[in-house]
Design a protein around this motif. Structure first.
Motif, short mmCIF file in Angstrom:
data_model
loop_
_atom_site.label_atom_id
_atom_site.label_comp_id
_atom_site.label_asym_id
_atom_site.label_seq_id
_atom_site.Cartn_x
_atom_site.Cartn_y
_atom_site.Cartn_z
N SER A 149 -15.56 17.64 39.98
CA SER A 149 -15.70 16.70 38.87
C SER A 149 -14.32 16.25 38.43
O SER A 149 -13.42 17.07 38.23
CB SER A 149 -16.42 17.41 37.72
N ILE A 150 -14.15 14.92 38.25
CA ILE A 150 -12.85 14.44 37.74
C ILE A 150 -13.01 13.76 36.39
O ILE A 150 -12.05 13.23 35.83
CB ILE A 150 -12.17 13.47 38.73
N GLY A 151 -14.22 13.76 35.85
CA GLY A 151 -14.42 13.17 34.52
C GLY A 151 -15.86 13.34 34.13
O GLY A 151 -16.75 13.26 34.98
N ASP A 152 -16.11 13.65 32.86
CA ASP A 152 -17.50 13.80 32.44
C ASP A 152 -17.69 13.36 31.01
O ASP A 152 -16.72 13.11 30.29
CB ASP A 152 -17.98 15.25 32.65
N ASN A 153 -18.93 13.23 30.66
CA ASN A 153 -19.28 12.84 29.29
C ASN A 153 -20.66 13.38 28.95
O ASN A 153 -21.54 13.47 29.82
CB ASN A 153 -19.31 11.32 29.14
N ILE A 154 -20.84 13.72 27.69
CA ILE A 154 -22.18 13.94 27.14
C ILE A 154 -22.31 13.07 25.89
O ILE A 154 -21.43 13.08 25.02
CB ILE A 154 -22.41 15.41 26.73
N LEU A 155 -23.40 12.32 25.85
CA LEU A 155 -23.73 11.57 24.65
C LEU A 155 -25.04 12.15 24.13
O LEU A 155 -26.09 12.01 24.78
CB LEU A 155 -23.88 10.08 25.00
N SER A 156 -24.98 12.83 23.01
CA SER A 156 -26.18 13.47 22.45
C SER A 156 -26.07 13.38 20.93
O SER A 156 -25.05 12.94 20.41
CB SER A 156 -26.24 14.94 22.89
N PRO A 157 -27.09 13.84 20.22
CA PRO A 157 -26.96 13.85 18.76
C PRO A 157 -25.80 14.73 18.28
O PRO A 157 -25.37 14.61 17.13
CB PRO A 157 -28.30 14.43 18.29
N LEU A 158 -25.28 15.59 19.15
CA LEU A 158 -24.17 16.46 18.73
C LEU A 158 -22.80 15.83 18.98
O LEU A 158 -21.78 16.44 18.67
CB LEU A 158 -24.26 17.81 19.45
N GLY A 159 -22.75 14.64 19.58
CA GLY A 159 -21.46 14.00 19.78
C GLY A 159 -21.49 12.97 20.89
O GLY A 159 -22.45 12.88 21.65
#
Lengths: 384, 213
Positions: A4-14
């Motif tokens: 992995s060279i980059g990740d994201n999470i979009l959730s109600p927590l951020g």
């Protein structure tokens, strides 16, 4: 190493992986009780996004009026945009391929199509609009494999990078909730009326969640920053029942055996933890415990993230991999919140308190409708 | 790379059923042309002499896919109770499960008529058809479902080749059911020595899909 060279999470927590990681480390949960929501007669617990915040963030993106994007497309684009920025690569390049993991996409448009064109509920259409937003001309891949979609998408990364000429693969997992999905799970009696309790003896069912998550993979000989790499992945069907897991955990067991046999010298003693599906339904959690027991992994630390995010459907395999990668790299295993008194068909070690680890591997496992099971084995890939 | 062959293939469309390039059924022209599906699929079921009670619970996508898979497995003499550990199931289509999704939506559309049905909901996942095929033939290899805009022989053949790096056989293909119309091509893929077998390639897959009967 495929890493992995980059990740994201979009959730109600951020809106970033870091925001989400900080929130879960503080023990925050996105689950809330809802009544009279989505025009549904029954109340439910779920992790729902604050759509005003999503709109605010989306309004800050360039070219955000190329199309009238749907909720699903907006969170997918926001998530991928952040991951590409972190990876520092150009998403429009011809050696970049988009893979979208979603179970229901824009299914909410069946209630009311609004001004959207008739093709909009089709999953391939959302994937096209997402990849084209970034100027990417490759035909994206859509994986729709129920709850295991995210891990089924991760399973494609290796051949895409090693055999099919792509240099970067962006795996985006996303689903949004609606009357359609909640009412269906309610009719199935799969939803808990209360906050979910994965692996608890008194568990009463699952909670659903909305999220998007992205991981960008490439193959490198060495890395400048600590990250995770994919060692092996496997999918197996139970061939048992379309909506009930195998009582003997045959398919899941086979995926675990397969990933551990992928390379010589892989040893369970190097596994820091297993991030289970842990939905908090009676049958799923029992089945997972049986698979772990049959592997002889009763003493390995197991956790479930459903108490933080709910079951985020097509996003789950990707989102939970991102959180697990932070756990592995920080040497800090998250507790399974919501659970007090573990009790499953086979005895396993469920993390109820934070645990420290310095081991190099973790396993993400997941199972779902259609008899499908997946396991992915990850390792630390440390900067030189 | 393995020398992969198409071991057997079948087609089910609005107008015909074929197996290994031979027409086996044609829909009579008198049937309603705009929504051929329901009657036509039942007619195929009885005419091919299939006996599988689970069929009657299935949505139309699964009915079409399961029958096409039945013809292929039957022609390989593989319809039996034996567990097949190394068979992968791969399904591709454009509509996912939208046909059943629309049926389910009707059960929740208004507050006054709100009767969500678990029996309908369970089919609102694109990959259930791969699960049904795996169950029917005891296939315990990998199973996956992909959604793409149109039939694409290169995309389908690439996925089969990747799956068959580990699996010995693959069963599946294009299983589309949308707005009353069906379009199915199922093939069994594996290594085979018989000279008469067609090579598994995007080009050959495309020509068996395009063939008119």
């Amino acid at each position: 190493m495929i890493c992995s060279i980059g990740d994201n999470i979009l959730s109600p927590l951020g809106f970033t992986s870091a925001e989400n990681w900080n929130a879960v480390c503080s023990g925050h949960s996105a689950l809330k009780r809802y009544s009279d929501h989505f025009d549904l007669p029954e109340p439910f617990c779920a992790s729902l996004l604050d759509w005003e915040k999503v709109e605010e963030k989306f309004a800050q993106l360039p070219n955000n009026h190329l199309e009238n994007y749907t909720r699903l497309e907006k969170i997918s684009i926001l998530s991928a945009a952040d991951a590409f920025q972190k990876a520092g690569i150009n998403p429009a390049a011809e050696d970049v391929l988009f893979v979208l993991s979603t179970t229901k996409g824009n299914v909410e448009l069946l209630q009311d199509l609004h001004d959207y064109e008739p093709s909009r509920p089709y999953l391939w259409r959302s994937a096209q609009l997402i990849s084209r937003y970034f100027g990417n001309a490759n035909e994206p891949i859509v994986v729709s494999n129920a709850c295991i979609s995210g891990c089924a998408a991760l399973h494609l990364v290796k051949p895409l990078l090693q055999k099919h000429g792509f240099r970067y693969v962006a795996v985006i997992g996303a689903d949004v909730l609606s009357k359609f999905i909640i009412s269906g799970f309610q009719s199935f009696k799969a939803l808990s009326p209360d906050f979910c309790r994965p692996f608890d003896a008194d568990r009463t069912g699952l909670n659903l969640g909305e999220a998007a998550a992205t991981i960008i993979f490439t193959e490198m000989a060495e890395t400048k920053r600590n990250t995770i790499g994919i060692v092996a992945s496997a999918l197996c069907n139970d061939a048992n029942h379309i909506s009930a897991p195998s009582r003997t955990a045959e398919g899941l067991l086979k995926t675990l055996r397969s990933v551990m046999a992928a390379e010589k010298n892989l040893s369970a003693s190097d596994i820091a933890f297993v991030n289970a599906h842990g939905t908090a339904t009676r049958y799923n959690d029992d089945m997972e415990s049986v698979a772990l027991d049959r592997m002889g992994w009763n003493k390995l630390t197991v956790n479930s993230l459903k108490g933080y995010f709910g079951h985020t459907l097509g996003a789950a395999g990707v989102l939970e991999t991102v959180i697990s990668s932070h756990e592995l790299l920080n040497g800090q295993i998250l507790p399974t919140i919501g659970t007090q008194n573990p009790g499953t068909a086979a005895e396993i070690h469920v993390a109820l308190q934070p645990e420290k680890t310095d081991k190099p591997l973790f396993v993400k496992m997941i199972s779902g409708f259609g008899g499908s099971n997946a396991a992915v084995l990850f390792t630390k890939f440390l900067a030189v | 790379m393995k020398n992969l062959k198409i071991l057997s293939y079948s087609r089910i469309t609005d107008d015909f059923v074929s197996l290994n390039g031979d027409l086996i059924l044609r829909r009579s022209a008198s049937d309603e042309p705009n929504n051929v599906a329901r009657h036509w699929l039942s007619e195929i079921y009885s005419k091919i002499g299939m006996e599988y009670p689970k069929f009657f619970k299935m949505d139309l996508l699964c009915k079409a896919g399961t029958m096409a898979a039945e013809l292929v497995m039957r022609s390989l003499n593989m319809v039996n109770d034996e567990v097949k550990e190394n068979w992968a199931v791969l399904c591709f289509n454009a509509a996912g499960s939208l046909d059943d999704d629309r049926t389910y939506q009707q059960t929740i559309q208004t507050k006054e008529n709100f009767f969500p049905s678990p029996a309908v909901f369970v089919y609102t996942l694109a990959n259930i058809v791969s699960g049904e095929i795996a169950i029917r033939h005891h296939l315990r290899g990998e199973s996956s479902c992909f959604v793409l805009e149109d039939f694409s022989a290169p995309v389908i053949s690439r996925a089969f080749e990747d799956a068959l790096d580990t699996a010995d056989f693959g069963l599946g293909g294009w299983i589309e059911f949308d707005k009353g119309h069906c379009d199915v091509l199922i093939c069994a893929v594996g290594t085979g020595n018989q000279a008469e077998l067609t090579d598994f390639s995007a080009e050959n897959l495309n020509s068996i899909y395009q063939k008119k009967y």
